[in-house]
Structures are given as structure tokens and as C-alpha cells.
Write a protein that holds these residues in place. Structure first.
Motif, PDB file in Angstrom:
ATOM      1  N   LEU A 217      39.287  53.873  35.626  1.00 55.12           N
ATOM      2  CA  LEU A 217      39.658  52.596  36.228  1.00 55.12           C
ATOM      3  C   LEU A 217      38.843  51.500  35.557  1.00 55.12           C
ATOM      4  N   LEU A 218      39.509  50.488  35.049  1.00 56.93           N
ATOM      5  CA  LEU A 218      38.885  49.393  34.325  1.00 56.93           C
ATOM      6  C   LEU A 218      38.918  48.146  35.201  1.00 56.93           C
ATOM      7  N   VAL A 219      37.738  47.695  35.611  1.00 59.95           N
ATOM      8  CA  VAL A 219      37.611  46.536  36.492  1.00 59.95           C
ATOM      9  C   VAL A 219      36.568  45.611  35.896  1.00 59.95           C
ATOM     10  N   GLY A 220      37.009  44.505  35.287  1.00 55.18           N
ATOM     11  CA  GLY A 220      36.073  43.645  34.587  1.00 55.18           C
ATOM     12  C   GLY A 220      35.380  44.425  33.482  1.00 55.18           C
ATOM     13  N   GLU A 249      37.366  40.928  45.793  1.00 54.40           N
ATOM     14  CA  GLU A 249      36.864  39.612  45.411  1.00 54.40           C
ATOM     15  C   GLU A 249      37.646  39.000  44.257  1.00 54.40           C
ATOM     16  N   GLY A 250      38.715  39.635  43.802  1.00 53.53           N
ATOM     17  CA  GLY A 250      39.608  39.005  42.841  1.00 53.53           C
ATOM     18  C   GLY A 250      39.646  39.611  41.455  1.00 53.53           C
ATOM     19  N   ALA A 251      38.871  40.650  41.188  1.00 54.76           N
ATOM     20  CA  ALA A 251      38.908  41.288  39.871  1.00 54.76           C
ATOM     21  C   ALA A 251      40.253  41.980  39.657  1.00 54.76           C
ATOM     22  N   THR A 252      40.635  42.110  38.399  1.00 49.23           N
ATOM     23  CA  THR A 252      41.881  42.802  38.067  1.00 49.23           C
ATOM     24  C   THR A 252      41.602  44.276  37.805  1.00 49.23           C
ATOM     25  N   LEU A 253      42.651  45.077  37.941  1.00 45.91           N
ATOM     26  CA  LEU A 253      42.540  46.519  37.731  1.00 45.91           C
ATOM     27  C   LEU A 253      43.495  46.961  36.630  1.00 45.91           C
TER      28      LEU A 253
END
Length: 387
Positions: A217-220, A249-253
Motif C-alpha cells: 500500500l502506497l500512501v504518500g 486526513e486526506g492522503a491518497t492510496l
């Protein structure tokens, strides 16, 4: 002879029962009031699939998973090692899984709870079920009971009222307005360790309930190996929970569906395939299972082979608060003394999920509930016995 000091614990979850144990061990007559017909309902539910009591890892690594530095001294007194010994002392052998998670050999929560309740009985802790706190009275705390309204006036009180998730099990946050009226600062609730909504197309219905494994999983800037489950409502499970705070809090996945291969290696394997091969066959030859291949076609139908190392996940927001495993928000730390005593209400302490802290699943939640209950119980006992 002076009357025996009396303490009240409101809430019979892990934090409340631990506070009661510490008060009783200090020689304080202790009453526990629980709104539900039985104790520790959320604890029992959480343990149905295997009770993860703590994590077997170095203490500094362990405490770093919490967002509240105020928990550090509390966890220093009752961290992973102490939790494991506490379980053994209750006759519950434990083991550590390959992920570092610690479980009772029995796996379920009920044997541990039964042994714990027997200990509390031996300490003469009185547990009153169906006693629902209904706010403050002029002289104490008011309860709605099967026999009508009652008011208790203890020498010290420990509130262990839970957060605001899993309302059917008792964590409904009904206490918030009563404390706010007394001047206690409370942060608004947010879901934590929760799933996220996804608006699936009809063709994904065949995969509801199936796990997605072997992905990153890539988050930021974060990259987490983990797995999750596809449901009719979206995605949920351990891999998602580990990054849920950032996503909230708004990060993309995005997903790396081939985390053990570099982009160049993926490109080289594709180049060796026959030009006329179907996309489905190419994905299969790359090692993707049916579920992963379905996600590629769901989210990248226009360029299915171009985003295998970074497949965007179109989240539609977190699942509702009441579906979350835990919550962020609650009694703010500046409303508490280091003893977990409410500054606005001397003699009243708070612990457990009702405090404003957040941590991932994997034993961290339960350990902090026990540790903060222990801390509050010890400090409440000291206040009574040294008064």
C-alpha cells in the motif's frame, strides 16, 4: 474507626476493570457500574477471531506507534512485557505469532476474562450491571438502575466510558455533554482503524468477501506491506487500518500489485510476451491472482498494464464512526493532570478509549487501555489513601 474509603469505576471494559483491580489491591472498597447486562462486551467481541493482547517488540518501537506522548510513562509501567506476565499470572499461557502479535494459547477472550473476574471477586470488587450513568447529581453521580435512579458519592471516581464506536456494545459517547458542561475539554470524534468506501461497479460483486494479498500500500512516502478484504461497502482489514489515519486526513492510496518486482523487471516480462496475448493472460503470467486482476480492470481499464506498480485506489471516504474499530478524539490531554485526573473535577479520573489518543490495531489498543486503567486506578487509590 474511620469509614472504609470507597471508589467508583464507571465502565467495565478492560480499562475500567484494570482500574478496579488496582484500587482493590490498594485496600479501597471498589464498586464498578456497567450500563450493559454483562461486562467487557467489546473486549469479548474483539477476541472472537483471536484475542491480540499486545505486540512483542522493543518498548521504544512499541510506544512510537501512539500519537500521544503523554502515554509514554503510562506504557513504561505496563507495556508488552508486563501484559504478557499479567496474562500468565491469570493462568493464561500466551504465544507470539510470526508478525509479533501476542495471543493467549486459548485464542479467545472469554477464558482470560473469566479468570480475571474471579480475581476481582477475590479482591471483593463489586460489579453492578445495568447501572447506566446518567450524569452528575448535586452530591455525586446519578445512575439509572433496575430499581430506579440512584446517586453514588464515592471518595474517588474513575471513568472508563469508552469511545464512540460499536455503539451496540456500549461505546456510545453519551457522556460527552455531561463532562463538557463541567468544563472538560473534549476533542470531536473521528473514526480510526476503519475501512473506506468504494463505489464498485457491478462486476466486482463476484469478489466481495475475498482477500487481497501480496500487495504493498502506497500512501504518500509510506510503503506498507499488508492485505485487506473487498466488501460490498469498500475495503477493510489490517493493511488498510495500518494507513487509515493518513487516509482519513486526506492522503491518497495506490497499490503496488507486484511489490517484489521493479518497474524494469515488470516491463521486461511484458516485453517477452506475445503481442496478441489478451490482457487477462498477461496479468496471469505476471503472477496476479483473479482478485488483483479484477482490481486492475476496475480501476485502470484504459491502461491496465501501465499502473501495476502504482494502481490508484478511488476512495470515497471512511466508513462511519460506529463501524470503526477504534476512535480518535475524546478527553483532551490538557484537561488532565499527569495522574489522569480531570482538572475541572478533582477526584475524578479518566482512562481508556475515552482519552484522546490513537494507535493501530495489533495489540496496541488493548495494551494502552489496560495501562491507562492501571495508572488511573493507582493514582485514584493514592489520592484516597493519602488524603
Amino acid at each position: 474507626m474511620a469509614p472504609l474509603a470507597e471508589a467508583l469505576v464507571v465502565g467495565a471494559g478492560p480499562a475500567g476493570l484494570m482500574a478496579a483491580e488496582e484500587l482493590a489491591k490498594a485496600g479501597v472498597r471498589t464498586i464498578v457500574c456497567e450500563a450493559r447486562p454483562s461486562v467487557a462486551r467489546k473486549f469479548l467481541m474483539a477476541g472472537k477471531s483471536g484475542l491480540n493482547v499486545t505486540r512483542d517488540e522493543p518498548r521504544e518501537a512499541f510506544v512510537s506507534r501512539y500519537d500521544a506522548p503523554q502515554l509514554r510513562p503510562i506504557l513504561a509501567g505496563f507495556g508488552p512485557d508486563e501484559v504478557q506476565q499479567w496474562c500468565r499470572d491469570l493462568g493464561q499461557e500466551i504465544f507470539t505469532g510470526s508478525s509479533g502479535r501476542v495471543f493467549p494459547v486459548a485464542m479467545k477472550a472469554s477464558p482470560l476474562l473469566r479468570a480475571w473476574l474471579q480475581r476481582l471477586v477475590s479482591l471483593r470488587v463489586e460489579i453492578r450491571t445495568r447501572w447506566r450513568w446518567s450524569g452528575f447529581a448535586a452530591a455525586g453521580l446519578r445512575f439509572a438502575t433496575p430499581e430506579g435512579d440512584r446517586v453514588l458519592t464515592p471518595d474517588a471516581t474513575v471513568l472508563a466510558l469508552g469511545g464512540a464506536s460499536w455503539q451496540r456494545l456500549g461505546s456510545d459517547g453519551a457522556w460527552v455533554p455531561w463532562l463538557r458542561e463541567k468544563g472538560v475539554a473534549i476533542s470531536d470524534w473521528k473514526p480510526a482503524n476503519m475501512g473506506f468506501r468504494i463505489d464498485w461497479s457491478q462486476r466486482m460483486a463476484a469478489f466481495f468477501g475475498q482477500p487481497v494479498k501480496g500487495v504493498a500500500l502506497l500512501v504518500g512516502n509510506r510503503r506498507e506491506r499488508g492485505e485487506f478484504v473487498i466488501s460490498s461497502r469498500g475495503i477493510e482489514g489490517g493493511g488498510i487500518y495500518a494507513v487509515s489515519r493518513d487516509l482519513r486526513e486526506g492522503a491518497t492510496l495506490a497499490l503496488d500489485l507486484l511489490p517484489d518486482l521493479t518497474e524494469d523487471q515488470v516491463a521486461a516480462r511484458l516485453a517477452r510476451m506475445k503481442p496478441a496475448e489478451s490482457t487477462a493472460n498477461r496479468l496471469r503470467k505476471l503472477g496476479l491472482g483473479k482478485v488483483q486482476a479484477a482490481l486492475v480492470m476496475e480501476w485502470s481499464r484504459d491502461a491496465p498494464l501501465a499502473r501495476l506498480k502504482r494502481l490508484p485506489v478511488p476512495l470515497a471516504g471512511p466508513r462511519p464512526l460506529d463501524e470503526a474499530i477504534s476512535v480518535a478524539g475524546g478527553v483532551r490531554w490538557d484537561a488532565l493532570t499527569p495522574d489522569l485526573e480531570l482538572r475541572a473535577l478533582p477526584g475524578v479520573f479518566a482512562c481508556g478509549e475515552m482519552l484522546d489518543w490513537e494507535a493501530p490495531t495489533g495489540g496496541y489498543l488493548l495494551t494502552a487501555c489496560w495501562a491507562s486503567g492501571r495508572w488511573a486506578g493507582q493514582r485514584a487509590a493514592a489520592r484516597i489513601t493519602t488524603a
